[in-house]
Design a protein around this motif. Structure first.
Motif, mmCIF file in Angstrom:
data_model
loop_
_atom_site.group_PDB
_atom_site.id
_atom_site.type_symbol
_atom_site.label_atom_id
_atom_site.label_comp_id
_atom_site.label_asym_id
_atom_site.label_seq_id
_atom_site.Cartn_x
_atom_site.Cartn_y
_atom_site.Cartn_z
ATOM 1 N N SER A 128 0.536 -1.527 0.278
ATOM 2 C CA SER A 128 -0.376 -0.247 0.310
ATOM 3 C C SER A 128 0.671 1.443 -0.295
ATOM 4 O O SER A 128 0.705 2.156 -0.463
ATOM 5 N N PHE A 129 2.402 1.047 0.122
ATOM 6 C CA PHE A 129 3.282 2.288 -0.264
ATOM 7 C C PHE A 129 3.760 1.884 -0.720
ATOM 8 O O PHE A 129 4.568 3.468 -1.399
ATOM 9 N N THR A 130 3.813 1.287 -2.046
ATOM 10 C CA THR A 130 4.741 1.136 -3.264
ATOM 11 C C THR A 130 4.876 2.476 -4.537
ATOM 12 O O THR A 130 5.745 2.387 -3.995
ATOM 13 N N ASN A 131 4.075 3.339 -3.862
ATOM 14 C CA ASN A 131 3.600 4.461 -5.162
ATOM 15 C C ASN A 131 4.371 5.627 -3.976
ATOM 16 O O ASN A 131 4.663 7.163 -4.761
ATOM 17 N N GLU A 132 4.645 5.883 -3.160
ATOM 18 C CA GLU A 132 4.411 7.220 -1.861
ATOM 19 C C GLU A 132 6.656 6.701 -1.559
ATOM 20 O O GLU A 132 6.567 7.334 -0.854
ATOM 21 N N ILE A 133 7.431 5.796 -1.336
ATOM 22 C CA ILE A 133 8.106 5.947 -1.106
ATOM 23 C C ILE A 133 9.109 6.566 -1.971
ATOM 24 O O ILE A 133 10.144 6.114 -2.811
#
Length: 193
Positions: A62-67
């Motif tokens: 769920s964090f993939t696009n904002e790391i």
């Protein structure tokens, strides 16, 4: 020391568990807490640490696009495995009492997994601990459920609480794993980063 190695990193603990927050603080690293709502459903064919591994990866995804480059996302999941099935969090008092009656006088296994996700890497670690309960009386179980309301705990108990103090006769493996975070394994992985 670990603190020096991670000084330029932004560690994000993606867990709402007060026990995990406390254990993370004890590690002595700076971190922030960011919890995302993830529907924790899994295929019923999964067993033991397959369940916790899957749920950890699901939470991390769920964090993939904002790391960003300096972020380290840490997700965790814990289940109690007993009689060939996963005991998750009880929905109410009667479910909690039923779970504890099932664990009373028997051995069960606690599985915890941690997913450590950076921009370019993902590491999955898991641990297991066998826990033995004495024969608990109904009075003891009802007292615990009424006073400690273990509805946010897999298997309806916290080993660090009253029921653990009076009921757990033996453990094989990490105590902190039963609390929901195999800190010794997390530490080893964080040192590598």
């Amino acid at each position: 020391m670990l603190q020096n190695k991670l000084i330029t990193k932004n560690i994000i603990l993606a867990s709402g568990s007060p026990r995990r927050h406390e254990l993370f603080k004890e590690l002595g690293v700076n971190f922030t807490i960011k919890v995302k709502e993830v529907e924790e459903t899994y295929n019923t064919n999964l067993k033991k640490e397959e369940i916790t591994n899957y749920l950890c990866k699901l939470k991390a995804a769920s964090f993939t696009n904002e790391i960003s480059e300096n972020d380290i996302i840490v997700t965790a999941d814990t289940i109690v495995w007993h009689n060939n099935k996963a005991l998750e969090k009880p929905k109410n008092a009667s479910e909690a009492i039923e779970m504890l009656q099932g664990l009373s006088g028997k051995k069960h296994t606690v599985y915890s997994s941690i997913c450590i996700k950076t921009k370019n890497n993902e590491t999955l670690i898991s641990d297991k601990t066998n826990v033995y309960f004495k024969q608990l009386t109904l009075n003891e179980i009802e007292y615990y459920v009424e006073n400690y309301k273990p509805y946010d705990k897999a298997g309806a108990y916290g080993i660090q609480e009253w029921i653990g103090l009076i009921g757990v006769t033996k453990i094989e493996g990490s105590y902190f794993n039963v609390m929901g975070l195999p800190v010794h394994k997390l530490y080893e992985e964080l040192i590598k980063i």
